[in-house]
Design a protein around this motif. Sequence first.
Motif, PDB file in Angstrom:
ATOM      1  N   ARG A  21      -4.740   3.860   5.908  1.00 51.56           N
ATOM      2  CA  ARG A  21      -6.055   3.985   6.550  1.00 51.56           C
ATOM      3  C   ARG A  21      -7.176   3.847   5.530  1.00 51.56           C
ATOM      4  O   ARG A  21      -8.179   3.162   5.781  1.00 51.56           O
ATOM      5  CB  ARG A  21      -6.164   5.312   7.282  1.00 51.56           C
ATOM      6  CG  ARG A  21      -7.527   5.477   7.984  1.00 51.56           C
ATOM      7  CD  ARG A  21      -7.645   6.788   8.690  1.00 51.56           C
ATOM      8  NE  ARG A  21      -6.620   6.847   9.732  1.00 51.56           N
ATOM      9  CZ  ARG A  21      -6.384   7.896  10.475  1.00 51.56           C
ATOM     10  NH1 ARG A  21      -7.089   8.999  10.301  1.00 51.56           N
ATOM     11  NH2 ARG A  21      -5.466   7.880  11.395  1.00 51.56           N
ATOM     12  N   GLU A  22      -7.026   4.499   4.391  1.00 54.40           N
ATOM     13  CA  GLU A  22      -8.045   4.409   3.352  1.00 54.40           C
ATOM     14  C   GLU A  22      -8.179   2.980   2.836  1.00 54.40           C
ATOM     15  O   GLU A  22      -9.287   2.471   2.644  1.00 54.40           O
ATOM     16  CB  GLU A  22      -7.714   5.350   2.186  1.00 54.40           C
ATOM     17  CG  GLU A  22      -7.813   6.816   2.540  1.00 54.40           C
ATOM     18  CD  GLU A  22      -6.546   7.412   3.140  1.00 54.40           C
ATOM     19  OE1 GLU A  22      -5.657   6.666   3.594  1.00 54.40           O
ATOM     20  OE2 GLU A  22      -6.454   8.654   3.161  1.00 54.40           O
ATOM     21  N   PHE A  23      -7.034   2.335   2.626  1.00 51.29           N
ATOM     22  CA  PHE A  23      -7.039   0.950   2.158  1.00 51.29           C
ATOM     23  C   PHE A  23      -7.723   0.046   3.184  1.00 51.29           C
ATOM     24  O   PHE A  23      -8.569  -0.782   2.837  1.00 51.29           O
ATOM     25  CB  PHE A  23      -5.601   0.477   1.897  1.00 51.29           C
ATOM     26  CG  PHE A  23      -5.511  -0.889   1.309  1.00 51.29           C
ATOM     27  CD1 PHE A  23      -5.603  -1.089  -0.054  1.00 51.29           C
ATOM     28  CD2 PHE A  23      -5.320  -2.002   2.132  1.00 51.29           C
ATOM     29  CE1 PHE A  23      -5.515  -2.362  -0.600  1.00 51.29           C
ATOM     30  CE2 PHE A  23      -5.227  -3.275   1.606  1.00 51.29           C
ATOM     31  CZ  PHE A  23      -5.330  -3.459   0.233  1.00 51.29           C
ATOM     32  N   GLN A  54      -6.354   2.080  -6.256  1.00 48.07           N
ATOM     33  CA  GLN A  54      -5.731   3.408  -6.298  1.00 48.07           C
ATOM     34  C   GLN A  54      -4.734   3.619  -5.153  1.00 48.07           C
ATOM     35  O   GLN A  54      -3.916   4.528  -5.207  1.00 48.07           O
ATOM     36  CB  GLN A  54      -6.795   4.498  -6.270  1.00 48.07           C
ATOM     37  CG  GLN A  54      -7.559   4.594  -4.965  1.00 48.07           C
ATOM     38  CD  GLN A  54      -8.650   5.627  -5.003  1.00 48.07           C
ATOM     39  OE1 GLN A  54      -8.413   6.776  -5.386  1.00 48.07           O
ATOM     40  NE2 GLN A  54      -9.862   5.228  -4.630  1.00 48.07           N
ATOM     41  N   TYR A  55      -4.784   2.771  -4.125  1.00 49.65           N
ATOM     42  CA  TYR A  55      -3.900   2.913  -2.970  1.00 49.65           C
ATOM     43  C   TYR A  55      -2.729   1.926  -2.980  1.00 49.65           C
ATOM     44  O   TYR A  55      -1.920   1.934  -2.060  1.00 49.65           O
ATOM     45  CB  TYR A  55      -4.694   2.738  -1.670  1.00 49.65           C
ATOM     46  CG  TYR A  55      -5.825   3.714  -1.554  1.00 49.65           C
ATOM     47  CD1 TYR A  55      -5.584   5.089  -1.558  1.00 49.65           C
ATOM     48  CD2 TYR A  55      -7.138   3.283  -1.468  1.00 49.65           C
ATOM     49  CE1 TYR A  55      -6.629   5.994  -1.466  1.00 49.65           C
ATOM     50  CE2 TYR A  55      -8.185   4.185  -1.369  1.00 49.65           C
ATOM     51  CZ  TYR A  55      -7.927   5.537  -1.374  1.00 49.65           C
ATOM     52  OH  TYR A  55      -8.956   6.431  -1.284  1.00 49.65           O
ATOM     53  N   SER A  69      -9.828  -0.012  -4.121  1.00 45.16           N
ATOM     54  CA  SER A  69      -8.580  -0.204  -3.358  1.00 45.16           C
ATOM     55  C   SER A  69      -7.343  -0.124  -4.248  1.00 45.16           C
ATOM     56  O   SER A  69      -6.250   0.195  -3.770  1.00 45.16           O
ATOM     57  CB  SER A  69      -8.608  -1.544  -2.612  1.00 45.16           C
ATOM     58  OG  SER A  69      -8.519  -2.636  -3.499  1.00 45.16           O
ATOM     59  N   VAL A 122       0.845  -1.192   0.000  1.00 45.86           N
ATOM     60  CA  VAL A 122       0.000   0.000   0.000  1.00 45.86           C
ATOM     61  C   VAL A 122       0.887   1.250   0.000  1.00 45.86           C
ATOM     62  O   VAL A 122       1.934   1.285   0.655  1.00 45.86           O
ATOM     63  CB  VAL A 122      -0.927  -0.011   1.242  1.00 45.86           C
ATOM     64  CG1 VAL A 122      -1.783   1.251   1.300  1.00 45.86           C
ATOM     65  CG2 VAL A 122      -1.808  -1.261   1.229  1.00 45.86           C
ATOM     66  N   GLN A 123       0.471   2.259  -0.722  1.00 45.89           N
ATOM     67  CA  GLN A 123       1.210   3.521  -0.798  1.00 45.89           C
ATOM     68  C   GLN A 123       1.331   4.157   0.578  1.00 45.89           C
ATOM     69  O   GLN A 123       0.400   4.096   1.392  1.00 45.89           O
ATOM     70  CB  GLN A 123       0.501   4.494  -1.734  1.00 45.89           C
ATOM     71  CG  GLN A 123       0.446   4.038  -3.162  1.00 45.89           C
ATOM     72  CD  GLN A 123      -0.388   4.968  -4.010  1.00 45.89           C
ATOM     73  OE1 GLN A 123      -0.733   6.076  -3.619  1.00 45.89           O
ATOM     74  NE2 GLN A 123      -0.721   4.514  -5.207  1.00 45.89           N
ATOM     75  N   TYR A 124       2.483   4.763   0.837  1.00 41.57           N
ATOM     76  CA  TYR A 124       2.685   5.481   2.088  1.00 41.57           C
ATOM     77  C   TYR A 124       1.640   6.575   2.236  1.00 41.57           C
ATOM     78  O   TYR A 124       1.317   7.277   1.290  1.00 41.57           O
ATOM     79  CB  TYR A 124       4.089   6.084   2.144  1.00 41.57           C
ATOM     80  CG  TYR A 124       5.166   5.033   2.280  1.00 41.57           C
ATOM     81  CD1 TYR A 124       5.213   4.196   3.383  1.00 41.57           C
ATOM     82  CD2 TYR A 124       6.125   4.874   1.298  1.00 41.57           C
ATOM     83  CE1 TYR A 124       6.189   3.221   3.511  1.00 41.57           C
ATOM     84  CE2 TYR A 124       7.114   3.906   1.413  1.00 41.57           C
ATOM     85  CZ  TYR A 124       7.132   3.079   2.526  1.00 41.57           C
ATOM     86  OH  TYR A 124       8.092   2.120   2.639  1.00 41.57           O
ATOM     87  N   GLY A 125       1.093   6.686   3.427  1.00 42.27           N
ATOM     88  CA  GLY A 125       0.086   7.702   3.709  1.00 42.27           C
ATOM     89  C   GLY A 125      -1.324   7.315   3.302  1.00 42.27           C
ATOM     90  O   GLY A 125      -2.249   8.109   3.470  1.00 42.27           O
ATOM     91  N   LYS A 126      -1.521   6.113   2.769  1.00 42.08           N
ATOM     92  CA  LYS A 126      -2.841   5.691   2.275  1.00 42.08           C
ATOM     93  C   LYS A 126      -3.354   4.421   2.958  1.00 42.08           C
ATOM     94  O   LYS A 126      -4.361   3.859   2.551  1.00 42.08           O
ATOM     95  CB  LYS A 126      -2.780   5.466   0.755  1.00 42.08           C
ATOM     96  CG  LYS A 126      -2.407   6.691  -0.031  1.00 42.08           C
ATOM     97  CD  LYS A 126      -3.444   7.779   0.138  1.00 42.08           C
ATOM     98  CE  LYS A 126      -3.102   9.010  -0.659  1.00 42.08           C
ATOM     99  NZ  LYS A 126      -4.057  10.080  -0.459  1.00 42.08           N
ATOM    100  N   ASN A 135       4.488  -1.485   4.661  1.00 40.40           N
ATOM    101  CA  ASN A 135       3.151  -1.246   4.118  1.00 40.40           C
ATOM    102  C   ASN A 135       2.592  -2.432   3.331  1.00 40.40           C
ATOM    103  O   ASN A 135       1.723  -2.253   2.483  1.00 40.40           O
ATOM    104  CB  ASN A 135       3.096   0.032   3.288  1.00 40.40           C
ATOM    105  CG  ASN A 135       2.766   1.228   4.151  1.00 40.40           C
ATOM    106  OD1 ASN A 135       3.074   1.255   5.349  1.00 40.40           O
ATOM    107  ND2 ASN A 135       2.157   2.229   3.567  1.00 40.40           N
TER     108      ASN A 135
END
Length: 103
Positions: A16-18, A84-85, A82, A10-14, A48
Amino acid sequence: MYRLRSVSIVQYGKFREFAGLVKRLGDVCEAKGWAKPRFLVPTAGPNNEAVIEFEYPDLATLQAENRAQMTDPEFMGPFRESAQYVYPQTSRTEIYEDAFDIA
């Protein structure tokens, strides 16, 4: 017993959204009577990394539920969202089965 794992970075900073989308997937699975996923992260390993794990009693059930999920708009909405993250080219699917005694 069979375990299907969907593994992604998962991308850094994302994260929680994932994680929120994984929860939505679990809610859909529970409502439809499908195997509910476990959301796993490594204690050590790739940063991540996210693992979504489903457990099935046999291969036929795994295949039937996977097909039902992939053709269900309610499941595929958060599943597609998901993407996009996730870092491109980092996702893989693994299927494991219980080991058996070798003759």
